[in-house]
Motif scaffolding. Structure first.
Motif, PDB file in Angstrom:
ATOM      1  N   ARG A   1       0.917  -1.108  -0.204  1.00 15.68           N
ATOM      2  CA  ARG A   1       0.181  -0.143   0.185  1.00 15.68           C
ATOM      3  C   ARG A   1       1.045   1.185   0.010  1.00 15.68           C
ATOM      4  NH1 ARG A   1      -4.572   1.610   4.811  1.00 15.68           N
ATOM      5  NH2 ARG A   1      -4.993   3.493   3.904  1.00 15.68           N
ATOM      6  N   ARG A   2       0.581   2.251  -0.680  1.00 17.08           N
ATOM      7  CA  ARG A   2       1.326   3.281  -0.914  1.00 17.08           C
ATOM      8  C   ARG A   2       1.509   3.984   0.491  1.00 17.08           C
ATOM      9  NH1 ARG A   2       3.374   7.048  -4.697  1.00 17.08           N
ATOM     10  NH2 ARG A   2       3.406   9.156  -4.128  1.00 17.08           N
TER      11      ARG A   2
ATOM     12  N   LYS B   1       4.584   2.676   2.125  1.00 11.58           N
ATOM     13  CA  LYS B   1       5.727   2.785   1.511  1.00 11.58           C
ATOM     14  C   LYS B   1       6.227   4.124   1.766  1.00 11.58           C
ATOM     15  CE  LYS B   1       4.595   1.533  -2.708  1.00 11.58           C
ATOM     16  NZ  LYS B   1       4.760   1.359  -4.126  1.00 11.58           N
ATOM     17  N   THR B   2       5.172   5.059   2.089  1.00 13.27           N
ATOM     18  CA  THR B   2       5.618   6.656   2.035  1.00 13.27           C
ATOM     19  C   THR B   2       5.903   6.931   3.688  1.00 13.27           C
ATOM     20  OG1 THR B   2       3.384   7.183   2.148  1.00 13.27           O
ATOM     21  CG2 THR B   2       4.750   7.494  -0.005  1.00 13.27           C
TER      22      THR B   2
END
Length: 385
Positions: free
Chosen positions: A110-111, A114-115
């Protein structure tokens, strides 16, 4: 119904500062030194580094019940649509997850995960327990929604960040070869320190025993045996020590670690022949490994156990350890520390140091003391591959 809460989390600052503003001469010609010249350029909402935050919803009851270390603040998941599983291996941007019902699903991350701001090189590691949202159809790609708190970590420092080699294991087999490539005691000591830091039990495995005379290495075996660390003599060719190694692996979750070419995959093939892990001969040119294993992979054994076969490493530097903490990884130092002449003795250059005196009297191994100096000064143990 589980109680929810909202929290603010930091995200990675992937936006660089804006370049230097251009057109200063034109602006001076238009406004001179007028103080209100830049009012039309001011923004209410911050840009760049100041704006990298986000609000997420967490499940308070799940966080309270979970034990271990979370890689970052994790969002809540909808258990009615998500499945629990474990990461078998990570290939680039994708992870292969085995769910509790035995299915293997290829997943992206999931983005949001990752961020998230973290000191780790990758948010997902082999061995992680995760919640995934499966694809709509059979064979479709899933999505990792949450990573559960970790325990039993083997980590190292890599490019100024923490690299989690494997998570959720309870034992590390430190595989070293007595020849081809040559044995490196200082690398063993670094692995032992990392194992203690991560809360996993160590086991030293001296492989390729069929190529040397065992009596030559008895002092080394005795050194680690005195520290309470099991030492095994093994050979994947003759089968020496394989039965005993299988006994240590039974019912445990173990990671095999060591430099390239020491025979980690060969030992696992000897323990369970149907694994079929790829192996290659050591280079005839430089007597070094050829990096046959390229990614850490979690493998289930037939006799109630899990193992992780990891790639060979070129260097192993400890992560997040202060120089003053290094002596804690050397149990033979502990009875002597109170007898040092200074309360903040570093055991490196001071006079009236009980540890240095013990080294001179051969009460402490010179090899172990050299390892301590290398860790204290932060030098990497290069395997020169």
């Amino acid at each position: 119904m589980a109680k929810k809460k909202k929290i603010r989390v930091d995200l990675r600052k992937n936006r660089s500062k804006p370049p230097r503003q251009q057109g200063w001469t034109r602006g001076f010609q238009e406004h001179g030194y007028a103080e209100d010249a830049t009012l039309n350029q001011e923004r209410v909402r911050a840009k760049g580094e100041l704006s990298r935050k986000r609000t997420i919803i967490q499940d308070e009851s799940a966080n309270t019940a979970a034990e271990g270390r979370e890689p970052a603040e994790m969002p809540a998941v909808d258990v009615s649509t998500c499945l629990p599983g474990r990461v078998l291996r990570v290939h680039g941007l994708h992870s292969f997850v085995q769910t509790d019902d035995g299915r293997q699903v290829r997943c992206a991350v999931r983005r949001l995960l990752k961020t998230l701001a973290t000191e780790e090189r990758s948010i997902v590691a082999t061995g992680d327990r995760v919640w995934i949202r499966p694809g709509r159809g059979e064979g479709d790609e899933g999505l990792i929604e949450r990573i559960q708190p970790r325990h039993g970590l083997l980590t190292r420092s890599s490019r100024g960040r923490e690299q989690v080699l494997v998570a959720n294991v309870d034992q590390v087999v430190i595989v070293v070869s007595v020849v081809e490539p040559e044995l490196k005691p200082h690398l063993i000591d670094r692995y032992l320190a990392s194992a203690e830091q991560g809360g996993i039990a160590p086991l030293v495995c001296l492989n390729k025993a069929d190529l040397v005379e065992a009596a030559i290495y008895q002092p080394l075996v005795g050194l680690y045996a005195q520290l309470g660390i099991p030492v095994l003599w093994t050979s994947a060719v003759t089968g020496t020590g394989i039965a005993r190694l299988r006994h240590f692996l039974q019912g445990r979750q173990t990671v095999f670690a060591g430099q390239s070419g020491v025979g980690k995959s060969s030992l696992l093939n000897a323990v369970q022949p149907d694994l079929g892990l790829r192996v290659r001969e050591v280079s005839d040119v430089n007597q070094k490994g050829k990096h046959t294993t390229t990614t850490a992979e979690l493998i289930q054994l037939d006799f109630e156990g899990w193992v992780v076969d990891t790639p060979g490493i070129r260097q192993f530097q400890l992560w997040d350890i202060l120089p003053e903490e290094v002596e804690g990884f050397f149990p033979e130092f502990r009875p002597l520390v109170p007898w040092c002449g200074y309360p903040d003795c570093t055991h490196t250059h001071e006079d009236r140091c009980a540890v240095k005196d013990a080294v001179l009297r051969r009460l402490i191994s010179t090899s172990r003391y050299t390892s301590y100096l290398g860790m204290f000064t932060g030098r990497m143990e290069e395997t020169k591959e």
